[in-house]
Scaffold this motif. Structure first.
Motif, mmCIF file in Angstrom:
data_model
loop_
_atom_site.group_PDB
_atom_site.id
_atom_site.type_symbol
_atom_site.label_atom_id
_atom_site.label_comp_id
_atom_site.label_asym_id
_atom_site.label_seq_id
_atom_site.Cartn_x
_atom_site.Cartn_y
_atom_site.Cartn_z
ATOM 1 N N ILE A 1 0.837 -1.210 0.000
ATOM 2 C CA ILE A 1 0.000 0.000 0.000
ATOM 3 C C ILE A 1 0.864 1.250 0.000
ATOM 4 N N LYS A 2 0.225 2.354 -0.373
ATOM 5 C CA LYS A 2 0.845 3.668 -0.235
ATOM 6 C C LYS A 2 0.139 4.422 0.877
ATOM 7 N N VAL A 3 0.928 5.161 1.638
ATOM 8 C CA VAL A 3 0.411 5.980 2.732
ATOM 9 C C VAL A 3 0.911 7.405 2.507
ATOM 10 N N ARG A 4 0.005 8.378 2.588
ATOM 11 C CA ARG A 4 0.408 9.777 2.473
ATOM 12 C C ARG A 4 0.469 10.368 3.878
ATOM 13 N N VAL A 5 1.621 10.984 4.197
ATOM 14 C CA VAL A 5 1.811 11.620 5.501
ATOM 15 C C VAL A 5 1.861 13.125 5.278
ATOM 16 N N PHE A 6 0.835 13.822 5.766
ATOM 17 C CA PHE A 6 0.808 15.276 5.623
ATOM 18 C C PHE A 6 1.715 15.892 6.679
ATOM 19 N N GLY A 7 2.229 17.057 6.390
ATOM 20 C CA GLY A 7 3.143 17.739 7.311
ATOM 21 C C GLY A 7 4.452 18.010 6.608
ATOM 22 N N ALA B 1 4.058 -0.656 14.389
ATOM 23 C CA ALA B 1 2.713 -0.919 14.911
ATOM 24 C C ALA B 1 1.972 -1.983 14.104
ATOM 25 N N VAL B 2 2.190 -1.998 12.787
ATOM 26 C CA VAL B 2 1.452 -2.940 11.933
ATOM 27 C C VAL B 2 2.347 -4.064 11.417
ATOM 28 N N ASP B 3 3.602 -4.123 11.885
ATOM 29 C CA ASP B 3 4.535 -5.174 11.500
ATOM 30 C C ASP B 3 4.767 -5.185 9.990
ATOM 31 N N ALA B 4 4.994 -3.988 9.438
ATOM 32 C CA ALA B 4 5.207 -3.856 7.992
ATOM 33 C C ALA B 4 6.641 -3.416 7.722
ATOM 34 N N GLN B 5 7.040 -3.561 6.471
ATOM 35 C CA GLN B 5 8.363 -3.100 6.062
ATOM 36 C C GLN B 5 8.218 -1.928 5.108
ATOM 37 N N LEU B 6 9.087 -0.943 5.285
ATOM 38 C CA LEU B 6 9.112 0.204 4.388
ATOM 39 C C LEU B 6 9.811 -0.210 3.101
ATOM 40 N N VAL B 7 9.112 -0.021 1.981
ATOM 41 C CA VAL B 7 9.696 -0.325 0.677
ATOM 42 C C VAL B 7 10.318 0.936 0.089
ATOM 43 N N GLN B 8 9.614 2.059 0.258
ATOM 44 C CA GLN B 8 10.062 3.301 -0.351
ATOM 45 C C GLN B 8 9.479 4.485 0.408
ATOM 46 N N HIS B 9 10.268 5.562 0.515
ATOM 47 C CA HIS B 9 9.810 6.807 1.131
ATOM 48 C C HIS B 9 10.238 7.940 0.213
ATOM 49 N N ILE B 10 9.258 8.524 -0.463
ATOM 50 C CA ILE B 10 9.540 9.650 -1.355
ATOM 51 C C ILE B 10 8.681 10.819 -0.904
ATOM 52 N N GLY B 11 9.310 11.843 -0.379
ATOM 53 C CA GLY B 11 8.561 13.015 0.068
ATOM 54 C C GLY B 11 7.546 12.632 1.133
ATOM 55 N N LYS B 12 6.276 12.857 0.824
ATOM 56 C CA LYS B 12 5.216 12.584 1.787
ATOM 57 C C LYS B 12 4.546 11.231 1.552
ATOM 58 N N LEU B 13 5.076 10.451 0.606
ATOM 59 C CA LEU B 13 4.506 9.137 0.305
ATOM 60 C C LEU B 13 5.383 8.013 0.854
ATOM 61 N N LEU B 14 4.713 7.067 1.482
ATOM 62 C CA LEU B 14 5.385 5.863 1.966
ATOM 63 C C LEU B 14 4.805 4.668 1.223
ATOM 64 N N VAL B 15 5.637 3.721 0.902
ATOM 65 C CA VAL B 15 5.160 2.457 0.356
ATOM 66 C C VAL B 15 5.487 1.396 1.395
ATOM 67 N N LEU B 16 4.435 0.750 1.900
ATOM 68 C CA LEU B 16 4.598 -0.270 2.938
ATOM 69 C C LEU B 16 4.203 -1.632 2.406
ATOM 70 N N TRP B 17 4.865 -2.660 2.923
ATOM 71 C CA TRP B 17 4.577 -4.034 2.512
ATOM 72 C C TRP B 17 4.541 -4.918 3.739
ATOM 73 N N ARG B 18 3.599 -5.834 3.749
ATOM 74 C CA ARG B 18 3.541 -6.873 4.777
ATOM 75 C C ARG B 18 2.963 -8.131 4.137
ATOM 76 N N LYS B 19 3.680 -9.226 4.280
ATOM 77 C CA LYS B 19 3.225 -10.490 3.699
ATOM 78 C C LYS B 19 1.920 -10.894 4.349
ATOM 79 N N ASN B 20 0.963 -11.291 3.528
ATOM 80 C CA ASN B 20 -0.316 -11.752 4.024
ATOM 81 C C ASN B 20 -0.182 -13.235 4.368
ATOM 82 N N LEU B 21 -0.155 -13.527 5.650
ATOM 83 C CA LEU B 21 0.063 -14.906 6.092
ATOM 84 C C LEU B 21 -1.137 -15.794 5.857
ATOM 85 N N GLU B 22 -2.304 -15.179 5.647
ATOM 86 C CA GLU B 22 -3.530 -15.955 5.422
ATOM 87 C C GLU B 22 -3.635 -16.480 3.991
ATOM 88 N N ALA B 23 -2.877 -15.877 3.110
ATOM 89 C CA ALA B 23 -2.970 -16.252 1.690
ATOM 90 C C ALA B 23 -2.335 -17.595 1.434
#
Length: 94
Positions: free
Chosen positions: A50-56, A72-94
């Motif tokens: 997913i992508k997350v936008r952080v204002f500020g 908090a969500v046990d995710a890994q940061l894939v990329q941080h560009i400016g105010k955008l974060l790309v987070l990844w977490r393996k879906n263990l249920e899949a």
């Protein structure tokens, strides 16, 4: 906590997959709230990547929010560009 670190190839592949994504979670003026954490957790469960936008404008504060959110969500940061974060977490249920 996820012990497995992503390889360079995996990170590059995830960045390519994330390129067309739009932010699904927004971190606003209240910062990292319980609602933001729950929404991020739900989005990661549904999509893995997913992508997350952080204002500020404070870069150090955005980095702190990013690190706290990943923990908090046990995710890994894939990329941080400016105010955008790309987070990844393996879906263990899949």
């Amino acid at each position: 906590m996820t012990d497995q670190k992503l390889s360079t190839q995996e990170i590059l592949a995830l960045k390519a997959q994330a390129h067309h994504l739009h932010p699904v979670v927004m971190v606003g003026q209240q910062g990292l709230t319980e609602a933001v954490i729950k929404e991020t957790d739900a989005a990661l469960t549904a999509h893995e990547l997913i992508k997350v936008r952080v204002f500020g404008d404070d870069r150090a504060e955005r980095i702190a929010i990013c690190e706290a959110l990943c923990e908090a969500v046990d995710a890994q940061l894939v990329q941080h560009i400016g105010k955008l974060l790309v987070l990844w977490r393996k879906n263990l249920e899949a």
